[in-house]
Design an enzyme around this catalytic site. Structure first.
Site, PDB file in Angstrom:
ATOM      1  N   LEU A  95       9.892  -2.703  -1.224  1.00  0.00           N
ATOM      2  CA  LEU A  95       8.567  -2.125  -1.507  1.00  0.00           C
ATOM      3  C   LEU A  95       8.567  -0.609  -1.341  1.00  0.00           C
ATOM      4  CD1 LEU A  95       6.513  -1.102   1.055  1.00  0.00           C
ATOM      5  CD2 LEU A  95       6.940  -3.445   1.731  1.00  0.00           C
ATOM      6  N   GLN A 252      13.727  -5.869  -9.695  1.00  0.00           N
ATOM      7  CA  GLN A 252      13.882  -5.769  -8.244  1.00  0.00           C
ATOM      8  C   GLN A 252      13.280  -6.953  -7.507  1.00  0.00           C
ATOM      9  OE1 GLN A 252      11.139  -4.556  -5.684  1.00  0.00           O
ATOM     10  NE2 GLN A 252      11.993  -2.554  -5.181  1.00  0.00           N
TER      11      GLN A 252
END
Length: 313
Positions: A95, A252
């Site tokens: 993140l 991702q």
């Protein structure tokens, strides 16, 4: 001296993080207010006061860590005159890539908060609680050994290498059967394995529903050209084109966080001599010291950290 600003991911959170920055700097207060307004709730109250179990929920952790990182970054620029452009590269752990992008103007703080709330909700919803698992392989292990362990575990279920943090710290992720089998394989090889207290099997193929959600969310998001290249998790290479970044942020969600390779590339290929972790905790600085022992690694958590760092730039 060549600098990289790096931004932490899940696991670095703790109640009270960023409170001293908020109290000391108007620029930091602005960031927390922007995040609260973007989400339509007082996330800042949860960040500063807890409780820890609520802050640790993925839906809260992701925008919360970004808020603290950006509060520190904005204070560093506004209060001490250290602009993000002082860095040669930015990077973030999972993140933390959203924090990195917002730090160099590719995303607004508001959009980063909304995207991370969506990401956290989608990741949590992708797999029923208890169906997935993650574990850290610690000690005498590198990514090659971890891949062997994951391959043995995959006979029983889904299990992959999720985070290649550094030699001696590799995380696997998948369904419970696969990870349990991998834990047994690790024990047989004399590798220490620690199950992680996580709510979902992040960075595994089981996160594909979340990747699909993020593909839609990112397609609608405005991503500006980066002022500083991002060293991406899934390629461990620098990128700056918005279209490529959009694609890599989707990949991702299910892909491996190639943090060891990212740090090694920045130190060796990018000439970075100083890694500056911005936000909560000191986990990334610790990883840098293992991946690039000749480089300096420091963490900016408190007002005094920002002031001391600014005097050296």
């Amino acid at each position: 001296m060549t600098i990289a600003f790096i931004f932490p991911g899940q696991g670095s959170q703790a109640p009270g993080m960023g409170k001293a920055l908020h109290d000391a700097f108007g620029a930091a207060r602005e960031v927390f207010q922007e995040v609260d307004e973007a989400l339509g709730e007082k996330l800042s109250k949860l960040i500063f006061e807890g409780p820890a179990d609520e802050l640790t929920l993925t839906t809260n952790t992701q925008p919360a860590l970004m808020a603290v990182s950006l509060a520190a970054m904005r204070a560093l620029e506004r209060e001490f005159g250290v602009a993000p452009s002082k860095a040669a590269f930015v990077a973030g752990h999972s993140l933390g890539e959203y924090s990195a992008l917002a730090s160099v103007g590719a995303l607004t703080v508001s959009d980063a908060a909304k995207l991370l709330r969506t990401r956290g909700d989608a990741m949590q919803a992708a797999v029923p609680v208890g169906a997935g698992a993650m574990a850290a392989l610690i000690g005498k292990v590198d990514v090659d050994v971890a891949e062997e362990i994951a391959k043995e575990g995959s006979a029983a279920g889904v299990v992959v290498v999720a985070n290649d943090n550094n030699a001696g710290n590799v995380v696997i992720s998948g369904d419970k059967a696969g990870v349990d089998a991998a834990l047994a394989a690790a024990k047989a090889k004399g590798v220490r394995a620690i199950p992680l207290a996580v709510s979902a099997p992040f960075h595994s193929p089981l996160m594909q529903p979340a990747a699909d959600v993020m593909a839609g969310a990112l397609a609608a998001a405005e991503i500006a050209t980066l002022a500083v290249p991002l060293v991406a998790n899934v390629t461990a290479q620098p990128v700056h084109e918005p279209s490529v970044i959009r694609r890599l942020l989707v990949e991702q969600v299910t892909g491996r966080v190639r943090w060891r390779e990212s740090v090694e590339w920045m130190a060796q290929g990018g000439g970075v001599t100083r890694f500056v972790e911005v936000g909560a905790g000191k986990q990334l600085a610790g990883m840098v010291k293992r991946n690039a022992p000749d480089a300096e690694a420091l963490s900016l958590n408190e007002p005094a950290d920002l002031e001391a760092f600014a005097k050296t730039v």
